[in-house]
Design an enzyme around this catalytic site. Structure first.
Site, PDB file in Angstrom:
ATOM      1  N   ASN A  83       0.824  -1.215   0.000  1.00 13.44           N
ATOM      2  CA  ASN A  83       0.000   0.000   0.000  1.00 13.44           C
ATOM      3  C   ASN A  83       0.859   1.266   0.000  1.00 13.44           C
ATOM      4  O   ASN A  83       1.935   1.305   0.591  1.00 13.44           O
ATOM      5  CB  ASN A  83      -0.920   0.003   1.223  1.00 13.44           C
ATOM      6  CG  ASN A  83      -2.038  -1.009   1.096  1.00 13.44           C
ATOM      7  OD1 ASN A  83      -2.561  -1.206   0.010  1.00 13.44           O
ATOM      8  ND2 ASN A  83      -2.402  -1.644   2.202  1.00 13.44           N
ATOM      9  N   HIS A  84       0.355   2.292  -0.674  1.00  7.98           N
ATOM     10  CA  HIS A  84       1.007   3.606  -0.716  1.00  7.98           C
ATOM     11  C   HIS A  84       0.138   4.624   0.025  1.00  7.98           C
ATOM     12  O   HIS A  84      -1.075   4.443   0.162  1.00  7.98           O
ATOM     13  CB  HIS A  84       1.178   4.069  -2.171  1.00  7.98           C
ATOM     14  CG  HIS A  84       2.186   3.278  -2.943  1.00  7.98           C
ATOM     15  ND1 HIS A  84       3.013   3.855  -3.885  1.00  7.98           N
ATOM     16  CD2 HIS A  84       2.507   1.959  -2.932  1.00  7.98           C
ATOM     17  CE1 HIS A  84       3.796   2.934  -4.416  1.00  7.98           C
ATOM     18  NE2 HIS A  84       3.494   1.765  -3.854  1.00  7.98           N
ATOM     19  N   ARG A  85       0.776   5.686   0.457  1.00 10.16           N
ATOM     20  CA  ARG A  85       0.054   6.764   1.124  1.00 10.16           C
ATOM     21  C   ARG A  85      -0.981   7.359   0.163  1.00 10.16           C
ATOM     22  O   ARG A  85      -0.692   7.690  -0.976  1.00 10.16           O
ATOM     23  CB  ARG A  85       1.057   7.830   1.552  1.00 10.16           C
ATOM     24  CG  ARG A  85       0.469   9.051   2.222  1.00 10.16           C
ATOM     25  CD  ARG A  85       1.556   9.914   2.837  1.00 10.16           C
ATOM     26  NE  ARG A  85       2.694  10.064   1.930  1.00 10.16           N
ATOM     27  CZ  ARG A  85       3.910  10.426   2.335  1.00 10.16           C
ATOM     28  NH1 ARG A  85       4.144  10.660   3.611  1.00 10.16           N
ATOM     29  NH2 ARG A  85       4.887  10.550   1.469  1.00 10.16           N
TER      30      ARG A  85
END
Length: 213
Positions: A83-85
């Site tokens: 997951n990415h911000r």
């Protein structure tokens, strides 16, 4: 007398080295697998952990798989580390590139976290399936080949497609509830052996005639 293969063996059948019991080749503490669950891959089933990606101990998420699951080649469990911000202007992970960009390190609170990925018991997963972070797949479910599982799959349902969608129930609600209460996957080896004909019968009502031995 033997009542089936040794659940602690790597290969339940020494003549078939493309299939192994996953529990016995796991090295990561954040992957837990039940007895008799196998991975089938002619490129090396012992490499199952290579198919659990973005799995970092500091995040603390676990992959939990139950008993008697059949997992075909090409599986990928994508864990929370992928997951990415999402709450900032850009999703780009500057920090992992280094060279001064590490000052943009996100806090764990900024990263989407979907929790544990849980695969129940007696689940068949077809070839080239991708399971996304935090998904729960219920007991007795079937996941069609090439599916991307993005949402929970209820017990004894069939799911397929990209994104994965529910196709149908395998059985009626009465039988599903009966099987969930029965939990045949927790039977001792001797009882399981004595009832193989019932478990493998196309006469579904026979499951209600099981006897202890």
């Amino acid at each position: 007398m033997r009542y089936g293969p040794d659940p602690n063996a790597i290969y339940p059948n020494e003549a078939i080295k493309s299939l192994c019991y996953i529990k016995n080749i796991i090295t990561r503490p954040n992957i837990m697998v039940g007895d008799y669950t196998y991975y089938d891959d002619d490129q090396g089933p012992e490499k199952f952990e290579d198919h659990v990606t973005h799995h970092y101990e500091f995040l603390g998420d676990k992959l939990i798989i139950g008993k008697f699951c059949a997992i075909a080649k090409g599986i990928e469990f994508v864990m929370n580390g992928a997951n990415h911000r999402m709450s900032s202007v850009t999703t780009y992970p500057f920090n992992i590139m280094g060279n001064g960009w590490e000052i943009a390190m996100p806090s764990l609170a900024d990263l989407p976290f979907k929790g544990e990925t849980v695969v129940g018991n007696d689940i068949w997963i077809g070839q080239n399936v991708t399971v996304m972070p935090g998904v729960h797949i219920g007991d007795g479910a079937v996941i069609a080949a090439n599916t991307v599982v993005v949402k929970d799959v209820p017990p004894y349902h069939i799911a397929g497609g990209n994104p994965g969608k529910l196709i149908k129930k395998r059985f009626n609600d009465d039988l599903i509830n009966y099987l969930l209460d029965l939990k045949w996957w927790d039977w001792p080896a001797k009882k399981l052996f004595r009832n193989l004909d019932v478990l493998c019968s196309s006469d579904l009502e026979r499951i209600k005639t099981v006897k202890d031995f």
